[in-house]
Scaffold this active site. Structure first.
Site, PDB file in Angstrom:
ATOM      1  N   ARG A  99      35.259  12.907  22.929  1.00 56.70           N
ATOM      2  CA  ARG A  99      34.296  12.318  22.007  1.00 56.70           C
ATOM      3  C   ARG A  99      32.890  12.858  22.225  1.00 56.70           C
ATOM      4  O   ARG A  99      32.159  13.134  21.259  1.00 56.70           O
ATOM      5  CB  ARG A  99      34.325  10.787  22.133  1.00 56.70           C
ATOM      6  N   LYS A 134      10.615  15.125  14.431  1.00 61.66           N
ATOM      7  CA  LYS A 134      11.435  13.976  14.021  1.00 61.66           C
ATOM      8  C   LYS A 134      12.869  14.217  14.465  1.00 61.66           C
ATOM      9  O   LYS A 134      13.786  14.415  13.656  1.00 61.66           O
ATOM     10  CB  LYS A 134      11.324  13.763  12.518  1.00 61.66           C
ATOM     11  N   LYS A 166      -4.002  15.493  13.009  1.00 61.65           N
ATOM     12  CA  LYS A 166      -3.505  14.801  11.826  1.00 61.65           C
ATOM     13  C   LYS A 166      -4.546  13.808  11.318  1.00 61.65           C
ATOM     14  O   LYS A 166      -5.647  13.697  11.871  1.00 61.65           O
ATOM     15  CB  LYS A 166      -2.172  14.121  12.158  1.00 61.65           C
ATOM     16  N   GLU A 196      -4.187  19.093   9.705  1.00 59.59           N
ATOM     17  CA  GLU A 196      -3.583  18.575   8.483  1.00 59.59           C
ATOM     18  C   GLU A 196      -4.681  18.178   7.509  1.00 59.59           C
ATOM     19  O   GLU A 196      -5.650  17.517   7.889  1.00 59.59           O
ATOM     20  CB  GLU A 196      -2.710  17.356   8.822  1.00 59.59           C
ATOM     21  N   ASP A 217      -0.683  18.585   3.307  1.00 51.54           N
ATOM     22  CA  ASP A 217       0.167  17.394   3.321  1.00 51.54           C
ATOM     23  C   ASP A 217       0.306  16.794   1.929  1.00 51.54           C
ATOM     24  O   ASP A 217      -0.680  16.340   1.329  1.00 51.54           O
ATOM     25  CB  ASP A 217      -0.424  16.357   4.285  1.00 51.54           C
TER      26      ASP A 217
END
Length: 280
Positions: A99, A134, A166, A196, A217
């Site tokens: 597995r 992410k 950011k 950004e 963005d």
């Protein structure tokens, strides 16, 4: 290819999670000690291979004397029914590793396969498809490797290998220009700086600070084209936000250099790979 020293701790942690406190109770109860088995890892669907070394390391962790033949290399495309690896090993050990091996292989093949679809969608343009941070906690190195197998490129690996300013950094600093100034003053010449921006007014301010990369963005297509025209190749432009397989071609055709796609790692479906036992 990733070296074993990076993959093995991840594989062993996954095995330990599955084995729990006493090992595989089912195999120990049903399989005679010393029994051997042969099996193949086979693709149920077409895709792109990534993570085949996880199979090798998972099986060998349980049975160091196992015989393993990898039929394809990471990055290879395959059709449904393709045999990815052949294994002969102690039956109890093999079934305990099954597995973990399938989970990692299916997950990574899914990422590589989705990445390849994005790369093919922008074929003929200069845009490169990049991943993001992410990723699944603990699996970042493997998942970013899978993106490379699919033909994409890696964005930064973590918070420490590049500056990425950011919107929240900009808000605290009081502006794009001031954020870039502080970043440039704080780091060495080998650390790249990306900022950004969420509009063309911020783009002009960012250009004055001379960052290495500007992330556009959630720009509309007309805004992306205008950004490409204004920068005229002076800085790498990365498009981000609103990217999917239906939109990525149009985004690439605006002339941006990089398109970052969080979905490569946070939304890739697991590719169906199975274990088929072979006659003894």
């Amino acid at each position: 290819m990733l070296p074993d020293i990076l993959i093995e701790p991840i594989v062993r942690a996954a095995l330990a999670e599955d084995l729990g406190r006493a090992g595989d109770a089912t195999a120990q109860a049903c399989i005679p000690e010393g029994a051997r088995m042969r099996a193949v890892f086979a693709a149920r669907k077409a895709g792109v291979l990534a993570g085949v070394d996880c199979v090798r390391l998972a099986v060998r962790a349980m049975d160091p004397k196992a015989s393993i033949e990898l039929k394809l290399r990471d990055g290879d495309a395959f059709e449904a029914g393709a045999v990815l690896a052949e294994v002969e090993a102690d039956a109890r050990a093999f079934l305990a590793a099954e597995r973990t091996a399938l989970n990692l292989l299916g997950r990574l093949c899914g990422i590589a396969t989705l990445t390849r679809a994005y790369v093919e969608a922008v074929g003929g343009t200069k845009a490169r498809i990049a991943d993001t941070r992410k990723t699944t906690p603990g699996l970042r190195a493997l998942e970013k490797h899978a993106v490379l197998c699919g033909g994409g490129v890696n964005h930064r690996f973590g918070l420490d290998d590049a500056i990425l300013i950011k919107d929240n950094h900009i808000a605290v600093c009081g502006g794009v220009g001031e954020a870039i100034r502080r970043a440039r003053a704080a780091v060495g010449h080998l650390m790249k700086i990306e900022v950004e921006v969420d509009g063309l007014d911020q783009l002009d301010e960012a250009l004055a600070g001379r960052p290495d990369v500007i992330m556009l963005d959630n720009f509309t297509l007309p805004m992306l084209r205008e950004a490409v025209a204004r920068t005229a190749g002076r800085v790498t432009l990365e498009a981000s936000g609103g990217v999917n397989l239906e939109t990525v071609r149009s985004i690439a055709e605006t002339g941006v250099d990089v398109i970052s796609v969080g979905a490569l790692t946070h939304s890739a479906p697991t590719l169906d790979v199975g274990l088929d036992v072979q006659p003894g």
